[in-house]
Design a protein around this motif. Structure first.
Motif, PDB file in Angstrom:
ATOM      1  N   PHE A 177       1.535  -4.295  -2.853  1.00  0.00           N
ATOM      2  CA  PHE A 177       2.560  -3.674  -1.988  1.00  0.00           C
ATOM      3  C   PHE A 177       2.046  -2.390  -1.347  1.00  0.00           C
ATOM      4  CE2 PHE A 177       4.161   0.086  -4.221  1.00  0.00           C
ATOM      5  CZ  PHE A 177       3.652  -0.097  -5.500  1.00  0.00           C
ATOM      6  N   SER A 178       0.890  -1.914  -1.809  1.00  0.00           N
ATOM      7  CA  SER A 178       0.288  -0.692  -1.239  1.00  0.00           C
ATOM      8  C   SER A 178      -1.145  -0.610  -1.746  1.00  0.00           C
ATOM      9  CB  SER A 178       1.077   0.554  -1.666  1.00  0.00           C
ATOM     10  OG  SER A 178       1.047   0.670  -3.072  1.00  0.00           O
ATOM     11  N   ILE A 179      -1.931   0.222  -1.078  1.00  0.00           N
ATOM     12  CA  ILE A 179      -3.341   0.352  -1.483  1.00  0.00           C
ATOM     13  C   ILE A 179      -3.749   1.825  -1.444  1.00  0.00           C
ATOM     14  CG2 ILE A 179      -5.745  -0.268  -0.957  1.00  0.00           C
ATOM     15  CD1 ILE A 179      -4.619  -2.764   0.535  1.00  0.00           C
ATOM     16  N   VAL A 180      -4.216   2.339  -2.581  1.00  0.00           N
ATOM     17  CA  VAL A 180      -4.787   3.691  -2.613  1.00  0.00           C
ATOM     18  C   VAL A 180      -6.182   3.621  -2.006  1.00  0.00           C
ATOM     19  CG1 VAL A 180      -5.681   5.519  -4.143  1.00  0.00           C
ATOM     20  CG2 VAL A 180      -3.490   4.420  -4.671  1.00  0.00           C
ATOM     21  N   LEU A 181      -6.473   4.548  -1.097  1.00  0.00           N
ATOM     22  CA  LEU A 181      -7.832   4.696  -0.572  1.00  0.00           C
ATOM     23  C   LEU A 181      -8.335   6.039  -1.066  1.00  0.00           C
ATOM     24  CD1 LEU A 181      -7.336   3.548   3.154  1.00  0.00           C
ATOM     25  CD2 LEU A 181      -8.289   2.205   1.243  1.00  0.00           C
ATOM     26  N   GLU A 182      -9.348   6.009  -1.925  1.00  0.00           N
ATOM     27  CA  GLU A 182      -9.817   7.264  -2.528  1.00  0.00           C
ATOM     28  C   GLU A 182     -11.169   7.679  -1.959  1.00  0.00           C
ATOM     29  OE1 GLU A 182      -9.353   7.589  -6.768  1.00  0.00           O
ATOM     30  OE2 GLU A 182     -10.560   9.410  -6.869  1.00  0.00           O
ATOM     31  N   ILE A 212      -2.325   4.594   0.746  1.00  0.00           N
ATOM     32  CA  ILE A 212      -2.006   5.881   0.117  1.00  0.00           C
ATOM     33  C   ILE A 212      -3.302   6.670   0.034  1.00  0.00           C
ATOM     34  CG2 ILE A 212      -1.115   6.992  -1.978  1.00  0.00           C
ATOM     35  CD1 ILE A 212       0.358   4.303  -2.566  1.00  0.00           C
ATOM     36  N   SER A 213      -3.316   7.823   0.658  1.00  0.00           N
ATOM     37  CA  SER A 213      -4.535   8.623   0.685  1.00  0.00           C
ATOM     38  C   SER A 213      -4.715   9.443  -0.580  1.00  0.00           C
ATOM     39  CB  SER A 213      -4.495   9.578   1.887  1.00  0.00           C
ATOM     40  OG  SER A 213      -5.443  10.614   1.707  1.00  0.00           O
ATOM     41  N   CYS A 214      -5.911   9.294  -1.152  1.00  0.00           N
ATOM     42  CA  CYS A 214      -6.328  10.199  -2.233  1.00  0.00           C
ATOM     43  C   CYS A 214      -7.659  10.762  -1.726  1.00  0.00           C
ATOM     44  CB  CYS A 214      -6.499   9.392  -3.527  1.00  0.00           C
ATOM     45  SG  CYS A 214      -7.044  10.381  -4.924  1.00  0.00           S
ATOM     46  N   GLY A 215      -7.573  11.782  -0.897  1.00  0.00           N
ATOM     47  CA  GLY A 215      -8.787  12.273  -0.246  1.00  0.00           C
ATOM     48  C   GLY A 215      -9.234  11.336   0.846  1.00  0.00           C
ATOM     49  N   ALA A 216      -8.274  10.726   1.567  1.00  0.00           N
ATOM     50  CA  ALA A 216      -8.610   9.807   2.662  1.00  0.00           C
ATOM     51  C   ALA A 216      -7.923  10.242   3.956  1.00  0.00           C
ATOM     52  CB  ALA A 216      -8.235   8.378   2.286  1.00  0.00           C
ATOM     53  N   GLY A 217      -7.508  11.482   4.014  1.00  0.00           N
ATOM     54  CA  GLY A 217      -7.030  12.046   5.268  1.00  0.00           C
ATOM     55  C   GLY A 217      -5.560  11.865   5.555  1.00  0.00           C
ATOM     56  N   ARG A 218      -5.230  12.114   6.832  1.00  0.00           N
ATOM     57  CA  ARG A 218      -3.833  12.299   7.246  1.00  0.00           C
ATOM     58  C   ARG A 218      -3.117  11.053   7.740  1.00  0.00           C
ATOM     59  NH1 ARG A 218      -5.607  17.010  11.216  1.00  0.00           N
ATOM     60  NH2 ARG A 218      -7.453  15.693  11.139  1.00  0.00           N
ATOM     61  N   TYR A 219      -3.851   9.948   7.906  1.00  0.00           N
ATOM     62  CA  TYR A 219      -3.225   8.829   8.621  1.00  0.00           C
ATOM     63  C   TYR A 219      -2.741   7.686   7.727  1.00  0.00           C
ATOM     64  CZ  TYR A 219      -5.047  11.599  12.377  1.00  0.00           C
ATOM     65  OH  TYR A 219      -5.322  12.653  13.204  1.00  0.00           O
ATOM     66  N   CYS A 220      -2.708   7.925   6.436  1.00  0.00           N
ATOM     67  CA  CYS A 220      -2.126   6.930   5.527  1.00  0.00           C
ATOM     68  C   CYS A 220      -0.632   7.232   5.430  1.00  0.00           C
ATOM     69  CB  CYS A 220      -2.760   7.049   4.140  1.00  0.00           C
ATOM     70  SG  CYS A 220      -4.536   6.713   4.136  1.00  0.00           S
ATOM     71  N   ALA A 221       0.165   6.204   5.116  1.00  0.00           N
ATOM     72  CA  ALA A 221       1.620   6.419   5.017  1.00  0.00           C
ATOM     73  C   ALA A 221       1.962   7.245   3.776  1.00  0.00           C
ATOM     74  CB  ALA A 221       2.341   5.087   4.987  1.00  0.00           C
ATOM     75  N   GLY A 222       1.157   7.098   2.731  1.00  0.00           N
ATOM     76  CA  GLY A 222       1.413   7.854   1.504  1.00  0.00           C
ATOM     77  C   GLY A 222       0.297   8.830   1.194  1.00  0.00           C
ATOM     78  N   GLN A 223       0.641   9.852   0.442  1.00  0.00           N
ATOM     79  CA  GLN A 223      -0.355  10.803  -0.076  1.00  0.00           C
ATOM     80  C   GLN A 223      -0.157  10.870  -1.580  1.00  0.00           C
ATOM     81  OE1 GLN A 223      -2.809  12.601   1.463  1.00  0.00           O
ATOM     82  NE2 GLN A 223      -2.299  11.809   3.501  1.00  0.00           N
TER      83      GLN A 223
END
Ligand code: KIV
Length: 286
Positions: free
Chosen positions: A179-184, A203-214
């Motif tokens: 349902f979602s993917i963390v990009l680290e 979901i950004s984990c140190g992947a910048g501003r353009y993910c829907a989640g942080q």
């Protein structure tokens, strides 16, 4: 009645071009406050191995320890979605034991689980979880459980080819039902491109501003963990100083007789006190 955050809520946020917040939590009170603050997803990340238990890597934590923290966090949360990280090797031996471990996390209060990687075997585990009614959050880019095969805390997706390779993995995860993917630890431009080409939110984990989640590790956000600070972590408080300050004041007060005060003790009733004093006089006169 409070409306619980679900996979549909998260997808809707992404589809509307809005943002959602994810924080890790490891204990009841912190989870309760994050929930009250409006955090959308509370993750019992296996980062707790390092920031709460003091292990060197996330490899050392197992299902039993993750279960304890999952139960504690779940008890504190009403609104947010509770996601538990499946720890190292808890889903890699065979599908049956993976499903047993996942099922236990759900019984302990998780609404979903997070699984790192994208091999054919892992895709199969994800499919079986989703078929069984357990939502799965994927995790790509830098995947800490693969630290030894990656060879260090290295940024992933640093080239055009590497970006396309992560996108290919992400699409496979999407097809498997995450349902979602963390990009680290992925460059912002790569994460943006990957996110634009997926249906599910990233979901950004140190992947910048353009993910829907942080997502952020709460001990970094609170300024509690101080062994190291990732570039992408932002300190919103200084809990280390607060804890040191409180502990030093307490230590001083105990050692100088300032704690406890008369207001911080329990007392006998006057009758009981009279009897005790009488006993003291008799005892001393013997
Ligand atoms: O373990 C963890 O806390 C995580 C997040 C930082 C994504 O995996």
């Amino acid at each position: 009645m409070i409306k619980k955050v679900s996979v549909n809520t998260i997808q809707k946020i992404k589809d509307n071009g809005e943002k959602f917040s994810v924080l890790t939590a490891y204990d009841y009170s912190t989870a309760k406050y994050f929930d009250e603050a409006g955090i959308d997803i509370i993750l019992i990340g296996d980062s707790l191995a390092m920031v709460a238990l003091g292990y060197d890597t996330t490899h050392q934590i197992g299902v039993e320890e993750m279960s304890i923290f999952t139960k504690a966090v779940a008890r504190g949360v009403n609104r947010a979605m509770v996601v538990t990280d499946m720890p190292f090797m808890s889903y890699n031996i065979d599908v049956e034991s993976a499903l047993t471990n996942v099922c236990n996390m759900v019984k302990f209060g998780a609404n979903a689980v997070k699984i790192e990687g994208c091999s054919d075997y892992i895709l199969n585990v994800i499919r079986r979880c989703v078929e069984s009614g357990v939502p799965v959050m994927g995790h790509l880019g830098f995947t800490p459980q693969f630290l030894n095969t990656i060879g260090g805390y290295n940024i992933q997706g640093k080239s055009y080819d590497a970006t396309l390779s992560i996108l290919d993995q992400a699409r496979k995860l999407e097809d498997a039902g995450v349902f979602s993917i963390v990009l680290e630890m992925v460059p912002e431009e790569s994460a943006q491109y990957i996110s634009e080409n997926l249906r599910v939110p990233t979901i950004s984990c140190g992947a910048g501003r353009y993910c829907a989640g942080q997502v952020m590790v709460s001990d970094d956000m609170l300024g509690k963990f101080s062994d190291f600070k990732p570039k992408f972590a932002r300190k919103y408080g200084d809990m280390k100083s607060l804890i040191l300050d409180c502990a030093r004041k307490y230590d001083y007060d105990v050692k100088h007789g300032n704690y406890p005060s008369a207001e911080e003790v329990f007392n006998l009733s006057e009758d009981e006190l009279k009897q005790l004093n009488l006993h003291r006089v008799v005892k001393n006169s013997l």
